[in-house]
Design a protein around this motif. Structure first.
Motif, PDB file in Angstrom:
ATOM      1  N   SER A  64       6.390   6.613   0.890  1.00  0.00           N
ATOM      2  CA  SER A  64       6.880   5.757   0.047  1.00  0.00           C
ATOM      3  C   SER A  64       6.250   4.297   0.245  1.00  0.00           C
ATOM      4  N   ALA A  65       5.785   4.036   1.454  1.00  0.00           N
ATOM      5  CA  ALA A  65       5.181   2.848   1.406  1.00  0.00           C
ATOM      6  C   ALA A  65       3.977   2.716   2.898  1.00  0.00           C
ATOM      7  N   ILE A  66       3.321   1.743   2.989  1.00  0.00           N
ATOM      8  CA  ILE A  66       2.780   1.818   4.193  1.00  0.00           C
ATOM      9  C   ILE A  66       2.873   0.064   5.100  1.00  0.00           C
ATOM     10  N   VAL A  67       2.947   0.180   6.112  1.00  0.00           N
ATOM     11  CA  VAL A  67       2.952  -0.857   7.134  1.00  0.00           C
ATOM     12  C   VAL A  67       1.546  -0.867   7.876  1.00  0.00           C
ATOM     13  N   THR A  68       1.179  -2.385   7.537  1.00  0.00           N
ATOM     14  CA  THR A  68      -0.069  -2.428   8.196  1.00  0.00           C
ATOM     15  C   THR A  68      -0.080  -3.727   9.135  1.00  0.00           C
ATOM     16  N   GLN A  74       2.742 -11.078   9.200  1.00  0.00           N
ATOM     17  CA  GLN A  74       3.586 -11.824   8.368  1.00  0.00           C
ATOM     18  C   GLN A  74       5.022 -11.858   8.936  1.00  0.00           C
ATOM     19  N   ALA A  75       5.472 -10.637   9.089  1.00  0.00           N
ATOM     20  CA  ALA A  75       7.025 -10.650   9.576  1.00  0.00           C
ATOM     21  C   ALA A  75       7.267 -11.481  10.794  1.00  0.00           C
ATOM     22  N   ILE A  80      11.299 -12.828  11.706  1.00  0.00           N
ATOM     23  CA  ILE A  80      12.257 -11.618  11.757  1.00  0.00           C
ATOM     24  C   ILE A  80      12.416 -11.287  13.255  1.00  0.00           C
ATOM     25  N   ASP A  81      13.559 -10.655  13.480  1.00  0.00           N
ATOM     26  CA  ASP A  81      13.940 -10.129  14.679  1.00  0.00           C
ATOM     27  C   ASP A  81      13.543  -8.505  14.669  1.00  0.00           C
ATOM     28  N   SER A  92       4.270  -3.141   2.920  1.00  0.00           N
ATOM     29  CA  SER A  92       3.641  -3.552   1.613  1.00  0.00           C
ATOM     30  C   SER A  92       4.446  -2.674   0.329  1.00  0.00           C
ATOM     31  N   ASP A  93       4.385  -3.473  -0.601  1.00  0.00           N
ATOM     32  CA  ASP A  93       4.921  -2.721  -1.755  1.00  0.00           C
ATOM     33  C   ASP A  93       4.084  -1.963  -2.406  1.00  0.00           C
TER      34      ASP A  93
END
Length: 145
Positions: A64-68, A74-75, A80-81, A92-93
Motif C-alpha cells: 500500500s505504501a513505502i516508508v523511507t 520529516q515526521a 510527531i510522537d 509516502s503517498d
C-alpha cells in the motif's frame, strides 16, 4: 518524451550497457515489509535492525505504501510522537514501481523525475524487490572499475 537528457544528467554519461541492464539484476531482495498500523518507532527500529533505508507497508490486499528514511526525518521534524503515530500516517503517498524487466535507465528516469531514492520492483501486484539509489551507485561503480 525521450529519456536520454534525464538519464544523461542523472548518470553523468555512464556506458549504455549498464543503463540497458534490467532492474531485476540490481534489485535488493527480499524487500522488508511491515504492517501499516505499527508505530513509527517500531518501523524505525525495523529499518535499523534490517539495515535498510525503506520498507513496504503491506495490507491484506497487497502493498500500500513505502516508508523511507526521508519520511521518518520529516515526521520527527514535524514533531510527531513515534510511539503513538502509525507508520501509514508518515508513509509516502502512492507506491510507484517498476518491473524487473524495466531497464536501469527507466528506473533512473523515474527516480529523478519523482525525486525519490527507493523504487519497489513489482511483478503483477506483488513487490519482489527494491532498487535504491545506493544499489544503482554500487552497480555503476563496479562496472566502471
Amino acid at each position: 518524451m525521450t529519456t536520454e537528457p534525464v538519464v544523461e544528467a542523472a548518470t553523468g554519461g555512464i556506458e549504455r550497457p549498464m543503463l540497458d541492464r534490467p532492474v531485476g539484476e540490481l534489485m535488493t531482495t527480499p524487500p522488508v515489509f511491515a504492517d501499516p498500523e505499527q508505530t513509527v518507532r517500531t518501523i524505525a527500529q525495523a529499518m535499523a535492525s534490517e539495515g535498510v533505508g525503506s520498507l513496504i507497508l503491506i495490507r491484506p490486499d497487497g502493498p500500500s505504501a513505502i516508508v523511507t528514511e526521508r519520511d521518518l526525518v520529516q515526521a520527527v521534524a514535524d514533531g510527531i510522537d513515534p510511539d503513538t503515530t502509525w507508520a501509514v500516517e508518515v508513509a509516502s503517498d502512492g507506491l510507484v514501481s517498476v518491473s524487473p524487466e524495466d531497464s536501469v535507465a527507466e528506473a533512473v528516469e523515474e527516480m529523478v523525475n519523482l525525486g525519490i531514492r527507493h523504487l519497489p520492483v513489482k511483478v503483477g501486484g506483488t513487490v519482489i524487490g527494491l532498487v535504491s539509489a545506493g544499489d544503482l551507485l554500487v552497480a555503476i561503480a563496479s562496472e566502471r572499475s
